[in-house]
Design a protein around this motif. Structure first.
Motif, PDB file in Angstrom:
ATOM      1  N   GLY A  57       0.561  -0.803   0.131  1.00 45.94           N
ATOM      2  CA  GLY A  57      -0.035   0.019   0.422  1.00 45.94           C
ATOM      3  C   GLY A  57       0.880   1.520   0.188  1.00 45.94           C
ATOM      4  N   ASP A  58       0.435   2.417   0.058  1.00 43.21           N
ATOM      5  CA  ASP A  58       0.614   4.061  -0.474  1.00 43.21           C
ATOM      6  C   ASP A  58       1.552   3.884  -1.359  1.00 43.21           C
ATOM      7  N   LEU A  59       1.081   3.474  -2.409  1.00 41.23           N
ATOM      8  CA  LEU A  59       1.820   3.643  -3.723  1.00 41.23           C
ATOM      9  C   LEU A  59       2.132   4.765  -4.967  1.00 41.23           C
ATOM     10  N   GLY A  74      -3.480   1.415   0.348  1.00 37.83           N
ATOM     11  CA  GLY A  74      -2.967   2.449   2.173  1.00 37.83           C
ATOM     12  C   GLY A  74      -3.829   3.085   1.610  1.00 37.83           C
ATOM     13  N   ASN A  75      -3.593   4.148   2.825  1.00 38.69           N
ATOM     14  CA  ASN A  75      -4.290   5.617   2.812  1.00 38.69           C
ATOM     15  C   ASN A  75      -3.649   6.586   2.187  1.00 38.69           C
ATOM     16  N   HIS A  76      -2.595   7.150   1.488  1.00 37.37           N
ATOM     17  CA  HIS A  76      -2.301   8.048   0.691  1.00 37.37           C
ATOM     18  C   HIS A  76      -2.710   7.670  -1.463  1.00 37.37           C
ATOM     19  N   ASP A  77      -3.682   6.002  -0.607  1.00 35.11           N
ATOM     20  CA  ASP A  77      -4.025   5.373  -2.647  1.00 35.11           C
ATOM     21  C   ASP A  77      -5.190   5.731  -2.115  1.00 35.11           C
ATOM     22  N   ALA A 131      -1.938  -6.122   5.099  1.00 34.61           N
ATOM     23  CA  ALA A 131      -2.310  -5.230   5.433  1.00 34.61           C
ATOM     24  C   ALA A 131      -1.939  -4.327   5.395  1.00 34.61           C
ATOM     25  N   HIS A 132      -2.674  -2.787   4.636  1.00 38.44           N
ATOM     26  CA  HIS A 132      -1.498  -1.889   4.863  1.00 38.44           C
ATOM     27  C   HIS A 132      -1.257  -1.026   6.206  1.00 38.44           C
ATOM     28  N   HIS A 133      -2.467  -0.762   7.303  1.00 42.13           N
ATOM     29  CA  HIS A 133      -1.620  -0.556   8.676  1.00 42.13           C
ATOM     30  C   HIS A 133      -1.439  -1.758   9.337  1.00 42.13           C
ATOM     31  N   GLY A 188       2.225  -2.736   5.865  1.00 45.93           N
ATOM     32  CA  GLY A 188       3.642  -1.594   5.295  1.00 45.93           C
ATOM     33  C   GLY A 188       3.582  -0.284   6.355  1.00 45.93           C
ATOM     34  N   HIS A 189       3.248   0.644   6.411  1.00 48.06           N
ATOM     35  CA  HIS A 189       2.509   1.626   6.583  1.00 48.06           C
ATOM     36  C   HIS A 189       3.235   2.780   7.738  1.00 48.06           C
ATOM     37  N   HIS A 190       4.628   1.742   8.585  1.00 45.76           N
ATOM     38  CA  HIS A 190       4.989   2.334   9.524  1.00 45.76           C
ATOM     39  C   HIS A 190       6.474   2.740   9.117  1.00 45.76           C
TER      40      HIS A 190
HETATM   41 FE   LIG Z   1       0.193   4.862   4.992  1.00 39.67          FE
END
Ligand SMILES: [Fe+2]
Length: 295
Positions: free
Chosen positions: A31-33, A61-64, A151-153, A194-196
């Protein structure tokens, strides 16, 4: 800290590296691509990822997606893509149809499940009740196989300084999600996130949780996995990027106080090392072997 201006070079490097890696069966993107849901960045990263010679699988991801969290926005909010646009753009890369979550058999007896943990407008995450119910049905139907949730988070805390601000690295219903995974051991024995932006490993109630580093923030690394029926070996490695770029990322990390454990200043060598150590991870965060039980 996020090396956005160099991200095209970084993605190209990742794709070249994957294509030159013998025996690589597939690639996982946690995620967050995109930077902040930009449609032109969606087209650009697809252009590069589609050059991979092996299958690749992505989660949201949250930036997607738009809107991004307000702290990332300077000036008017640029309308970016929605979850659906991302989902349809990456059909066949995990996503099958309109659902934001997916299940994919990648080898005999091995399944990946991609979870959507994102909540538009925040950088925190959750696994909605509907997704959790789907996950439970999916796991119940996968007896005899190994299922690895992606999972992203994060699904568990990886750093001891997860105070109120950094709790958004974790899904807000992590105990409930973990309870579902634990219920379906040994189908589930490993989960990846991911995410961290750091490398982490935690063993909890018979499940190993791994979080993977970011390619665009220091130390600009990626994780390789080798899976056999009885063990999963993982190793974090540095991307072959220009040393000046990696050094700039290091300086940017130290200059950006938001990311530091409890906002530690960077002038004291010991605290500087503590920050770098956190992002680098301990030896067990960076490489190891997970023994797998028979399914
Ligand atoms: Fe993120």
């Amino acid at each position: 800290m996020k090396m956005g201006a160099d991200s095209e070079t970084i993605v190209k490097t990742c794709v070249q590296l994957a294509n030159q890696t013998p025996g690589l069966d597939f690639v996982i993107l946690t995620g967050d691509l995109l930077q902040d849901g930009e449609p032109y960045n969606l087209d650009m990263i697809r252009h590069y990822l589609d050059q991979l010679k092996m299958p690749y699988y992505a989660v949201l991801g949250n930036h997607d997606m738009s809107p991004v969290h307000a702290h990332d926005v300077k000036g008017p909010i640029f309308p970016g893509i929605s979850k659906s646009v991302f989902t349809w753009a990456f059909q066949g890369h995990g996503f099958q149809g309109p659902d934001y979550h997916w299940s994919q058999t990648v080898a005999p007896g091995l399944k990946l499940v991609g979870l959507d943990t994102t909540v538009p407008g925040t950088w925190g995450g959750t696994v909605p009740a509907k997704t959790l119910a789907w996950l439970e049905r999916e796991l119940a139907a996968s007896k005899g196989q190994l299922v690895i949730p992606i999972a992203h988070h994060n699904l568990i805390e990886f750093t001891p300084d997860d105070h109120q601000h950094t709790r958004n690295f974790l899904v807000d219903n992590a105990p409930q999600v973990r309870a579902v995974l634990e219920k379906y051991r040994p189908t589930v024995q490993v989960a990846i996130s991911g995410h961290h932006h750091l490398s982490g490993r935690r063993d909890h109630q018979g499940i190993t949780y791994l979080t993977n580093p970011s390619t665009t923030t220091w130390p600009m690394e990626y994780t390789t996995y080798q899976l056999r029926s009885d063990k999963l070996t993982y190793q974090v490695k540095a991307l072959p990027l220009p040393p000046a770029m990696v050094d700039e990322a290091r300086r940017n990390l130290l200059a950006e106080s938001w990311w530091h454990p409890r906002g530690a200043p960077t002038t004291e060598p010991a605290k500087t090392e503590a920050i770098l150590s956190q992002y680098r991870g301990q030896p067990s965060d960076r490489s190891g072997t997970i023994g797998l039980q028979p399914r």
